[in-house]
Design a protein around this motif. Structure first.
Motif, short mmCIF file in Angstrom:
data_model
loop_
_atom_site.label_atom_id
_atom_site.label_comp_id
_atom_site.label_asym_id
_atom_site.label_seq_id
_atom_site.Cartn_x
_atom_site.Cartn_y
_atom_site.Cartn_z
N UNK A 47 -12.09 -8.58 33.11
CA UNK A 47 -13.19 -9.45 33.55
C UNK A 47 -13.33 -10.67 32.63
N UNK A 48 -12.89 -10.54 31.38
CA UNK A 48 -13.12 -11.57 30.37
C UNK A 48 -11.99 -12.59 30.30
N UNK A 49 -10.99 -12.42 31.15
CA UNK A 49 -9.80 -13.27 31.12
C UNK A 49 -9.63 -14.02 32.43
N UNK A 50 -8.91 -15.11 32.36
CA UNK A 50 -8.48 -15.81 33.57
C UNK A 50 -7.69 -14.84 34.44
N UNK A 51 -7.81 -15.00 35.75
CA UNK A 51 -7.13 -14.09 36.68
C UNK A 51 -5.61 -14.10 36.48
N UNK A 52 -5.06 -15.16 35.88
CA UNK A 52 -3.63 -15.22 35.62
C UNK A 52 -3.17 -14.14 34.65
N UNK A 53 -4.10 -13.63 33.83
CA UNK A 53 -3.76 -12.61 32.84
C UNK A 53 -4.15 -11.20 33.28
N UNK A 54 -4.68 -11.07 34.49
CA UNK A 54 -5.25 -9.79 34.89
C UNK A 54 -4.25 -8.64 34.84
N UNK A 55 -3.01 -8.89 35.20
CA UNK A 55 -2.03 -7.81 35.24
C UNK A 55 -1.60 -7.33 33.85
N UNK A 56 -1.88 -8.14 32.82
CA UNK A 56 -1.48 -7.76 31.45
C UNK A 56 -2.69 -7.67 30.52
N UNK A 57 -3.87 -7.60 31.10
CA UNK A 57 -5.11 -7.63 30.31
C UNK A 57 -5.22 -6.46 29.35
N UNK A 58 -4.54 -5.34 29.63
CA UNK A 58 -4.68 -4.16 28.79
C UNK A 58 -3.51 -3.96 27.83
N UNK A 59 -2.72 -5.02 27.66
CA UNK A 59 -1.78 -5.02 26.55
C UNK A 59 -2.58 -5.27 25.27
N UNK A 60 -2.15 -4.64 24.19
CA UNK A 60 -2.91 -4.74 22.94
C UNK A 60 -2.52 -6.01 22.20
N UNK A 61 -2.97 -7.14 22.75
CA UNK A 61 -2.70 -8.42 22.12
C UNK A 61 -3.77 -9.43 22.53
N UNK A 62 -3.80 -10.51 21.76
CA UNK A 62 -4.76 -11.58 22.03
C UNK A 62 -4.26 -12.46 23.17
N UNK A 63 -5.21 -13.12 23.86
CA UNK A 63 -4.87 -14.07 24.91
C UNK A 63 -5.73 -15.33 24.74
N UNK A 64 -5.21 -16.48 25.16
CA UNK A 64 -6.01 -17.71 25.07
C UNK A 64 -7.17 -17.70 26.06
N UNK A 65 -8.30 -18.27 25.63
CA UNK A 65 -9.47 -18.40 26.53
C UNK A 65 -9.94 -19.85 26.63
N UNK A 66 -9.17 -20.77 26.05
CA UNK A 66 -9.53 -22.18 26.09
C UNK A 66 -10.13 -22.67 24.79
N UNK A 67 -10.14 -24.00 24.62
CA UNK A 67 -10.72 -24.65 23.44
C UNK A 67 -10.07 -24.18 22.14
N UNK A 68 -8.80 -23.80 22.23
CA UNK A 68 -8.08 -23.35 21.05
C UNK A 68 -8.50 -21.98 20.55
#
Length: 223
Positions: A47-68
Motif C-alpha cells: 500500500x505504501x509503494x507505487x503500483x509499479x513495485x507491488x509485485x516485489x513489495x515484500x522483498x527485504x529491501x528499500x525502494x524509492x518513494x520520491x524526493x530522493x
C-alpha cells in the motif's frame, strides 16, 4: 514517485502469504520481538509503494518513494523498532515520516506517534493516504527534524530514520529522563546504529549496534 491514492487497496491471500515469508526471513536474521514481527505481518507494505513495485513489495529491501527518499528495508524497520522497545501508549517522536510505513508500524505497536517530514511533497502525499486512518494515534507534522517538536515533548522514545552526522542536541533535550533514542550516526555511506538512554538532564548511556545505510538527515524544510 506518485502513489495513486485513488487506486483500490486490495490485500489478498497472495500478498498476505508473501508478507508471512518476509516476516519469517527477518526472524531468521535475528529479530526476536514478537510484537514487532506481528506488526510487520499486519501491515500491507505494498500500500505504501507505487503500483509499479507491488509485485516485489515484500522483498527485504528499500525502494524509492520520491524526493530522493526511500521506504526502508523491512529488516531495518524491525531492527529500529525492536531497539526502541515500544510500550503501549508511549509518546514517540519520529524524525522522517517518508512513506509513513515506519509510522504505521509504531502505530501498530500502540504508540502515540508524532512524526515529522521535511519534504513537502511527501508530507502532502501522506496526508491523502487513507491507510493512516487505521491509526488515530498518529500525528503528522511538516517541519525540520533537527528542531523536533518541543511543544509536544518530552517524549518517551525518539526514532530517527535518516543518517545524522552527529546526535542532535535539541532532540536529546526533548527526551524524558529514562527515555530512549535510536539513531543512525555517521556522514559516510555506512552509519552505526546507536541507542541512547537518558540518565539525567546531562547524562546519557550510549549503546552501539550494527551498521546500516540511510539517506542523510538534512536541516530545514524543503518546499
Amino acid at each position: 514517485m506518485n502513489r495513486e491514492y485513488q487506486r483500490d487497496y486490495i490485500d489478498d491471500y497472495k500478498q498476505k502469504g508473501l508478507r508471512k515469508q518476509l516476516v519469517d526471513s527477518i526472524r531468521q536474521k535475528g529479530i526476536t520481538a514478537e510484537n514487532v514481527l506481528q506488526a510487520i505481518n499486519n501491515i500491507p507494505r505494498h500500500f505504501f509503494l507505487d503500483t509499479a513495485f507491488e509485485s516485489i513489495a515484500y522483498e527485504d529491501r528499500a525502494f524509492p518513494i520520491g524526493e530522493g527518499q526511500t521506504i526502508s528495508q523491512p529488516y531495518t524497520v524491525a531492527y529500529q523498532s525492536q531497539l526502541l522497545d515500544i510500550k503501549p501508549f508511549e509518546k514517540v517522536l519520529e524524525i522522517g515520516t517518508g512513506s509513513a510505513y515506519q509510522s504505521c508500524v509504531l502505530g501498530e505497536l500502540k504508540a502515540n506517534v508524532y512524526t515529522i517530514e521535511r519534504q513537502k511533497k511527501l508530507f502532502d502525499l501522506v496526508k491523502k493516504f487513507p491507510f493512516k486512518a487505521r491509526y488515530p494515534t498518529l500525528r503528522f507534522f511538516y517541519g525540520d527534524g533537527y528542531e523536533g517538536l518541543p511543544t509536544y515533548g518530552p517524549f518517551d522514545k525518539i526514532l530517527v530514520t535518516a543518517a545524522a552526522p552527529e546526535i542532535p542536541e535539541k532532540l536529546l533535550q526533548q527526551l524524558k529522563t529514562g527515555g530512549k533514542m535510536v539513531i543512525p550516526v555517521g556522514e559516510k555511506e555506512v552509519q552505526r546504529m546507536l541507542r541512547l538512554t537518558k540518565i539525567s538532564a546531562t547524562e546519557f548511556d550510549q549503546e552501539i549496534f550494527a551498521d546500516f545505510s540511510f539517506v542523510p538527515m538534512l536541516a530545514g524544510k524543503n518546499f
